[in-house]
Design a protein around this motif. Structure first.
Motif, PDB file in Angstrom:
ATOM      1  N   ALA A 164     -29.033  26.980   2.511  1.00  0.00           N
ATOM      2  CA  ALA A 164     -29.911  28.147   2.411  1.00  0.00           C
ATOM      3  C   ALA A 164     -29.426  29.136   1.348  1.00  0.00           C
ATOM      4  CB  ALA A 164     -30.009  28.850   3.756  1.00  0.00           C
ATOM      5  N   GLY A 165     -28.338  28.799   0.683  1.00  0.00           N
ATOM      6  CA  GLY A 165     -27.836  29.649  -0.387  1.00  0.00           C
ATOM      7  C   GLY A 165     -26.926  30.768   0.068  1.00  0.00           C
ATOM      8  N   ARG A 166     -26.477  30.705   1.304  1.00  0.00           N
ATOM      9  CA  ARG A 166     -25.588  31.741   1.811  1.00  0.00           C
ATOM     10  C   ARG A 166     -24.130  31.354   1.564  1.00  0.00           C
ATOM     11  NH1 ARG A 166     -28.401  35.367   4.678  1.00  0.00           N
ATOM     12  NH2 ARG A 166     -26.474  36.286   5.493  1.00  0.00           N
ATOM     13  N   VAL A 167     -23.273  32.360   1.437  1.00  0.00           N
ATOM     14  CA  VAL A 167     -21.839  32.122   1.316  1.00  0.00           C
ATOM     15  C   VAL A 167     -21.261  32.050   2.720  1.00  0.00           C
ATOM     16  CG1 VAL A 167     -19.641  33.081   0.549  1.00  0.00           C
ATOM     17  CG2 VAL A 167     -21.653  33.211  -0.931  1.00  0.00           C
ATOM     18  N   LEU A 168     -20.538  30.994   2.988  1.00  0.00           N
ATOM     19  CA  LEU A 168     -20.001  30.763   4.323  1.00  0.00           C
ATOM     20  C   LEU A 168     -18.586  31.322   4.407  1.00  0.00           C
ATOM     21  CD1 LEU A 168     -20.592  29.343   7.059  1.00  0.00           C
ATOM     22  CD2 LEU A 168     -19.326  27.399   6.136  1.00  0.00           C
ATOM     23  N   GLY A 169     -18.408  32.351   5.244  1.00  0.00           N
ATOM     24  CA  GLY A 169     -17.076  32.892   5.470  1.00  0.00           C
ATOM     25  C   GLY A 169     -16.402  32.176   6.626  1.00  0.00           C
ATOM     26  N   TYR A 170     -15.156  31.744   6.418  1.00  0.00           N
ATOM     27  CA  TYR A 170     -14.461  30.991   7.467  1.00  0.00           C
ATOM     28  C   TYR A 170     -13.007  31.454   7.539  1.00  0.00           C
ATOM     29  CZ  TYR A 170     -13.819  27.163  10.732  1.00  0.00           C
ATOM     30  OH  TYR A 170     -13.599  26.441  11.881  1.00  0.00           O
ATOM     31  N   VAL A 171     -12.603  31.925   8.725  1.00  0.00           N
ATOM     32  CA  VAL A 171     -11.216  32.351   8.898  1.00  0.00           C
ATOM     33  C   VAL A 171     -10.350  31.122   9.194  1.00  0.00           C
ATOM     34  CG1 VAL A 171     -11.720  34.721   9.594  1.00  0.00           C
ATOM     35  CG2 VAL A 171     -11.681  32.934  11.319  1.00  0.00           C
ATOM     36  N   ILE A 172      -9.232  31.024   8.499  1.00  0.00           N
ATOM     37  CA  ILE A 172      -8.413  29.815   8.578  1.00  0.00           C
ATOM     38  C   ILE A 172      -7.194  29.987   9.479  1.00  0.00           C
ATOM     39  CG2 ILE A 172      -9.137  29.089   6.278  1.00  0.00           C
ATOM     40  CD1 ILE A 172      -6.334  29.994   5.291  1.00  0.00           C
ATOM     41  N   ASP A 173      -6.986  31.179  10.036  1.00  0.00           N
ATOM     42  CA  ASP A 173      -5.723  31.447  10.734  1.00  0.00           C
ATOM     43  C   ASP A 173      -5.891  31.615  12.233  1.00  0.00           C
ATOM     44  OD1 ASP A 173      -7.120  33.807  10.473  1.00  0.00           O
ATOM     45  OD2 ASP A 173      -5.365  35.041  10.016  1.00  0.00           O
ATOM     46  N   GLN A 174      -6.877  30.946  12.824  1.00  0.00           N
ATOM     47  CA  GLN A 174      -7.041  30.970  14.267  1.00  0.00           C
ATOM     48  C   GLN A 174      -6.472  29.704  14.886  1.00  0.00           C
ATOM     49  OE1 GLN A 174     -11.394  31.892  14.396  1.00  0.00           O
ATOM     50  NE2 GLN A 174     -10.780  33.430  15.880  1.00  0.00           N
ATOM     51  N   ASN A 175      -5.702  29.863  15.953  1.00  0.00           N
ATOM     52  CA  ASN A 175      -5.195  28.702  16.681  1.00  0.00           C
ATOM     53  C   ASN A 175      -6.350  27.848  17.192  1.00  0.00           C
ATOM     54  OD1 ASN A 175      -2.889  27.293  18.086  1.00  0.00           O
ATOM     55  ND2 ASN A 175      -4.171  27.806  19.847  1.00  0.00           N
ATOM     56  N   GLN A 176      -6.170  26.538  17.166  1.00  0.00           N
ATOM     57  CA  GLN A 176      -7.206  25.593  17.588  1.00  0.00           C
ATOM     58  C   GLN A 176      -6.706  24.721  18.737  1.00  0.00           C
ATOM     59  OE1 GLN A 176     -10.365  25.454  16.121  1.00  0.00           O
ATOM     60  NE2 GLN A 176      -9.662  27.279  15.018  1.00  0.00           N
ATOM     61  N   PRO A 177      -7.617  24.259  19.597  1.00  0.00           N
ATOM     62  CA  PRO A 177      -7.218  23.268  20.601  1.00  0.00           C
ATOM     63  C   PRO A 177      -6.740  21.986  19.905  1.00  0.00           C
ATOM     64  CG  PRO A 177      -9.410  24.162  21.066  1.00  0.00           C
ATOM     65  CD  PRO A 177      -9.042  24.623  19.693  1.00  0.00           C
ATOM     66  N   ARG A 178      -5.827  21.291  20.532  1.00  0.00           N
ATOM     67  CA  ARG A 178      -5.235  20.118  19.888  1.00  0.00           C
ATOM     68  C   ARG A 178      -6.268  19.051  19.541  1.00  0.00           C
ATOM     69  NH1 ARG A 178      -0.676  17.443  23.267  1.00  0.00           N
ATOM     70  NH2 ARG A 178       0.363  19.412  22.804  1.00  0.00           N
ATOM     71  N   ARG A 179      -7.321  18.927  20.366  1.00  0.00           N
ATOM     72  CA  ARG A 179      -8.279  17.836  20.161  1.00  0.00           C
ATOM     73  C   ARG A 179      -9.029  17.958  18.831  1.00  0.00           C
ATOM     74  NH1 ARG A 179     -10.535  21.322  23.811  1.00  0.00           N
ATOM     75  NH2 ARG A 179     -12.599  22.174  23.295  1.00  0.00           N
ATOM     76  N   ARG A 180      -9.135  19.180  18.265  1.00  0.00           N
ATOM     77  CA  ARG A 180      -9.837  19.308  16.995  1.00  0.00           C
ATOM     78  C   ARG A 180      -8.973  19.954  15.907  1.00  0.00           C
ATOM     79  NH1 ARG A 180     -13.271  23.098  20.103  1.00  0.00           N
ATOM     80  NH2 ARG A 180     -12.693  25.254  19.633  1.00  0.00           N
ATOM     81  N   ALA A 181      -7.662  19.831  16.065  1.00  0.00           N
ATOM     82  CA  ALA A 181      -6.750  20.487  15.130  1.00  0.00           C
ATOM     83  C   ALA A 181      -6.054  19.487  14.221  1.00  0.00           C
ATOM     84  CB  ALA A 181      -5.703  21.290  15.894  1.00  0.00           C
ATOM     85  N   ILE A 182      -5.727  19.969  13.028  1.00  0.00           N
ATOM     86  CA  ILE A 182      -4.741  19.315  12.190  1.00  0.00           C
ATOM     87  C   ILE A 182      -3.559  20.278  12.086  1.00  0.00           C
ATOM     88  CG2 ILE A 182      -6.414  17.925  10.910  1.00  0.00           C
ATOM     89  CD1 ILE A 182      -6.241  19.956   8.637  1.00  0.00           C
ATOM     90  N   PHE A 183      -2.414  19.792  11.584  1.00  0.00           N
ATOM     91  CA  PHE A 183      -1.198  20.601  11.668  1.00  0.00           C
ATOM     92  C   PHE A 183      -0.492  20.767  10.319  1.00  0.00           C
ATOM     93  CE2 PHE A 183      -1.902  19.549  16.072  1.00  0.00           C
ATOM     94  CZ  PHE A 183      -1.474  20.684  16.756  1.00  0.00           C
ATOM     95  N   PRO A 184      -1.102  21.524   9.392  1.00  0.00           N
ATOM     96  CA  PRO A 184      -0.306  21.974   8.255  1.00  0.00           C
ATOM     97  C   PRO A 184       0.723  22.984   8.753  1.00  0.00           C
ATOM     98  CG  PRO A 184      -2.398  23.126   8.290  1.00  0.00           C
ATOM     99  CD  PRO A 184      -2.457  22.102   9.392  1.00  0.00           C
ATOM    100  N   THR A 185       1.725  23.264   7.945  1.00  0.00           N
ATOM    101  CA  THR A 185       2.721  24.237   8.370  1.00  0.00           C
ATOM    102  C   THR A 185       2.307  25.640   7.921  1.00  0.00           C
ATOM    103  OG1 THR A 185       4.040  23.919   6.364  1.00  0.00           O
ATOM    104  CG2 THR A 185       4.596  22.569   8.290  1.00  0.00           C
ATOM    105  N   PHE A 186       2.811  26.614   8.657  1.00  0.00           N
ATOM    106  CA  PHE A 186       2.579  28.021   8.359  1.00  0.00           C
ATOM    107  C   PHE A 186       3.890  28.729   8.646  1.00  0.00           C
ATOM    108  CE2 PHE A 186       0.320  32.134   9.647  1.00  0.00           C
ATOM    109  CZ  PHE A 186       0.013  32.481   8.339  1.00  0.00           C
TER     110      PHE A 186
END
Length: 306
Positions: free
Chosen positions: A173-195
């Motif tokens: 639709a031409g919108r810019v998608l804002g996505y926060v990357i620093d929220q903890n996720q449940p293990r079932r849908r997470a990957i594990f880069p280091t921070f």
């Protein structure tokens, strides 16, 4: 809420800052999530003294307190006032990403006054969509979403399993998608880069969206300048690697985004949202990655810090 925003928008910035600092001081004195903040700081900055970490923690509460009135007053400010509080560093990077014609994903984080980023972009005619997970009904959640709408942000609430499809519709639709990357996720849908050297459960969504749609990614944060203004930093355009290994490419890309965020936090450690249990979800077997044992120790204290 409108009345509160109207009142705050007409107060001198120094008064608004003082009110926010008082809110932050009250939260610190009330010990609201203080142990979570200090445990997170011990995990991220083991080289610092306890006194240094407590100083960062106190300033974090002050800064977060100052963000709250800003959040309500910014949508009520006249256009000329808005134009005076934003300094852009890298707007040409956003224009380059948009010119690619496949949509733009703005990867951001709970850093600085993250909510004013929307006002900074909508001021320049950029339609922003933020994707939120479905949450329970509460006055605070409703207030937060209404304030976003007043700032010109589409707050798209998704149900389980519908995030990617909803995000793709917004990009088309031409919108810019804002996505926060620093929220903890449940293990079932997470990957594990280091921070900060410790595996952190992270959503792969920005990487998967970019790979599926060809959308360009920009990394953006709001850096308060201390005089009532905010520097909007935009880096990019960025694209995931393309080695043919989808999982490895997604992990590498989210690692790169985590590294960019960590860079800004190290420059301004009191500007990140340390109140969030960022390292709560641990990898299978825990031992994966540097610092896994330290994360487990910090996040499973017997005194209720968990």
């Amino acid at each position: 809420m409108r009345l509160l925003g109207w009142i705050l928008s007409r107060l001198p910035p120094r008064v608004v800052a003082a009110l926010g600092a008082a809110l932050g001081w009250l939260a610190w004195q009330s010990r609201i999530r203080r142990r979570v903040v200090l445990d997170n700081l011990r995990l991220a900055f083991p080289e610092k003294t306890e006194a240094e970490r407590r100083d960062i923690a106190r300033r974090t509460y002050r800064n977060f307190g100052q963000m709250i009135p800003d959040f309500f007053r910014v949508p009520s400010l006249p256009r000329e006032a808005l134009e005076g509080i934003f300094v852009h560093d890298g707007w040409e990077n956003f224009e380059a990403a948009r010119a690619l014609g496949k949509g733009v994903i703005a990867a951001t984080a709970h850093f600085g006054n993250f909510e004013v980023l929307a006002a900074a972009h909508t001021l320049r005619g950029v339609p922003i969509t933020m994707i939120s997970r479905e949450m329970g009904k509460s006055g605070a959640n409703d207030l937060w979403r209404k304030a976003r709408l007043r700032a010109g942000v589409e707050d798209l609430v998704v149900t389980k399993g519908s995030t990617l499809s909803a995000a793709i519709r917004s990009l088309k639709a031409g919108r810019v998608l804002g996505y926060v990357i620093d929220q903890n996720q449940p293990r079932r849908r997470a990957i594990f880069p280091t921070f900060f050297g410790v595996p952190a459960a992270t959503a792969a969504t920005p990487a998967l969206l970019a790979m599926r749609t060809g959308a360009a990614v920009v990394f953006t944060v709001s850096v308060p300048l201390g005089d009532g203004r905010h520097k909007v930093v935009i880096e990019g355009p960025l694209a995931p690697p393309d080695t043919g290994d989808r999982d490895a490419d997604a992990l590498a890309f989210m690692q790169a985004l985590n590294d960019r965020l960590e860079h800004w936090i190290r420059l301004h450690p009191d500007r990140w949202y340390w109140l969030h249990r960022r390292w709560k979800t641990r990898p299978e077997g825990e031992g994966a990655g540097v610092g896994g044992a330290a994360a487990a120790a910090a996040l499973t204290r017997p005194d209720g810090a968990r």
